[in-house]
Design an enzyme around this catalytic site. Structure first.
Site, mmCIF file in Angstrom:
data_model
loop_
_atom_site.group_PDB
_atom_site.id
_atom_site.type_symbol
_atom_site.label_atom_id
_atom_site.label_comp_id
_atom_site.label_asym_id
_atom_site.label_seq_id
_atom_site.Cartn_x
_atom_site.Cartn_y
_atom_site.Cartn_z
ATOM 1 C CB SER A 188 -0.582 0.153 1.326
ATOM 2 O OG SER A 188 -0.129 0.166 2.500
ATOM 3 C CG HIS A 216 -4.439 -1.788 0.490
ATOM 4 N ND1 HIS A 216 -4.815 0.186 0.481
ATOM 5 C CD2 HIS A 216 -2.864 -2.120 0.874
ATOM 6 C CE1 HIS A 216 -4.323 -0.571 1.788
ATOM 7 N NE2 HIS A 216 -3.057 -2.067 2.108
ATOM 8 C CE LYS A 247 -7.042 -0.719 5.022
ATOM 9 N NZ LYS A 247 -5.666 -1.465 4.968
ATOM 10 C CB THR A 276 -14.696 -10.905 19.205
ATOM 11 O OG1 THR A 276 -14.941 -9.516 19.045
ATOM 12 C CG2 THR A 276 -14.540 -11.522 17.747
#
Ligand SMILES: *Cc1c(COP(=O)(O)O)cnc(C)c1O
Length: 404
Positions: A188, A216, A247, A276
């Site tokens: 990136s 990316h 992104k 989680t």
């Protein structure tokens, strides 16, 4: 004990080095990408954002927003639990199927972010595969580095984008040991792209599994936005493809894709997946709509490439040095941390142009830069304004120009 003094000591050191991070407080405006309001002092100012990782503006796409609104109205705010305990929503399952299809894999697994997916998957693989070795590209992202560190298995770092060096390492390792080659497609900060075919070739020769971060690249490369491996027809030769929903897909979340057994293994053992709360259903619905849109539509990708090409051409025309690379990332090299921050500040305050300075430790000292990410929604007028501003500042700050 004065704990705050201990905190300040390290913060002061950071400030002295010029590496203290200051966040620009933005209020993004729906339907007006890449415009935002910059909150500072009393009066917010309108700015044009030039450094967003919402590469295609999908975070504001009508289909994505409609899907999120609908899911929010149907299911409410949160998922209500971990995936195991009441938190697996229908949208998660649909999204995982969509992601598996995107990468031509049997299965996929969602995580709360790309960071967590890398950290959790690499640490679990490295720790659980008996006597494993992880071979990591020298410029891998922090999330991979931390995951590898946590795996506590043997690790080897090979020279960035250098399949020969990778091979040298692989040849030294007992063929009976499990080996994981971890790398990215688009890096990136420099915007360079890994020689994936050569890396896969070497990995296959030595029986290593491949772990590819396409963060990316997803949404941006390949005929359906499956990433660089899709563009090169190599997806089926990569063991695990990792990506983000935050992104180019414009929402938030991370994922891995691979064989059913691999995905079931991580689903069953990866602590960062298990313990989680699952992503909100509306987030999953938005990502799903975004992926589906970019699977069909070439419009955003084509227009983004056109803007990238134009920005490079304009910079060349005025002699502003930028790093050549085959990707959508345009790094303009300043090579000085103080000037880099100063130019960014002036652009923001005087020109209404926001581009975050990229300094050490994100990039090596002496390679400080402004990292531009032109989007399909930047206009020619935006581009002209940017290049005019940079031209003035380049003279003002006595920065060197590229020799034409
Ligand atoms: C941003 C990034 C990640 C993390 O993804 P998030 O979804 O933002 O957590 C992982 N890998 C690379 C290479 C990245 O640049």
């Amino acid at each position: 004990m004065d704990y705050d003094a201990l905190f300040r000591e390290q913060l002061d050191a950071l400030k002295r080095e010029g590496n203290y991070r200051v966040f620009a407080e933005l209020e993004r405006e729906r339907g007006n990408f890449p415009r935002a309001r910059h909150h500072r002092g009393e009066r917010p100012a309108d700015v044009t954002v030039w450094c967003s990782n919402d590469y295609l503006g999908m975070g504001q796409h009508p289909d994505v927003l409609a899907a999120m609104h609908e899911a929010l109205d149907r299911c409410g705010a949160g998922a209500g639990g971990t995936r195991n305990i009441s938190g697996t929503n229908h949208y998660h399952v649909l999204l995982e199927a969509e992601l598996a299809d995107l990468h031509g894999k049997e299965a996929a697994l969602l995580f709360t972010s790309g960071y967590v997916s890398n950290w959790s998957s690499l640490s679990t693989l490295g720790a659980r595969l008996p006597d494993a070795v992880i071979l990591s590209d020298a410029l891998n992202h922090a999330s991979m580095i931390e995951g590898i560190r946590h795996a506590r298995c043997e690790k080897r770092i090979w020279k960035h984008n250098d399949p020969r060096d990778l091979e040298r390492h692989l040849a030294e390792i007992d063929p009976a040991r499990p080996k994981i080659v971890a790398f990215e497609s688009v890096y990136s900060m420099d915007g360079d792209i890994a020689p994936i075919a050569e890396i896969v070739e070497v990995a296959e020769k030595y029986g290593a599994m491949t772990y590819l971060d396409e963060v990316h690249a997803v949404g941006l490369y390949g005929p359906r936005g499956g990433g660089v491996a899709e563009e090169l027809g190599l997806m089926d030769r990569i063991t695990l493809i990792e990506g983000t929903l935050g992104k180019a897909f414009g929402v938030v979340g991370g994922y891995i894709t691979g064989s059913s057994d691999l995905v079931d293994f991580l689903r069953s053992f990866a602590s960062g997946f298990i313990f989680t709360t699952a992503l909100p259903p509306a987030v999953a619905a938005g990502a799903l709509a975004s992926i589906r849109h970019l699977k069909r539509s070439e419009f955003e990708r084509r227009r983004q490439r056109e803007m990238v090409r134009k920005l490079r051409a304009h910079l060349d025309a005025v002699g502003i040095p930028h790093l050549p690379n085959p990707s959508h990332i345009v790094p303009v090299m300043v090579k000085d941390p103080v000037k880099c921050k100063m130019i960014s500040d002036i652009l923001l305050d005087d020109y209404g142009i926001y581009v975050q300075p990229i300094n050490y430790p994100t990039v090596p000292k002496g390679t400080e830069r402004l990292r531009f990410t032109p989007s399909p929604l930047h206009s020619d007028a935006d581009l002209d304004r940017l290049v005019r501003a940079l031209t003035e500042l380049w003279s003002h700050c006595a920065l060197s120009r590229a020799v034409a």
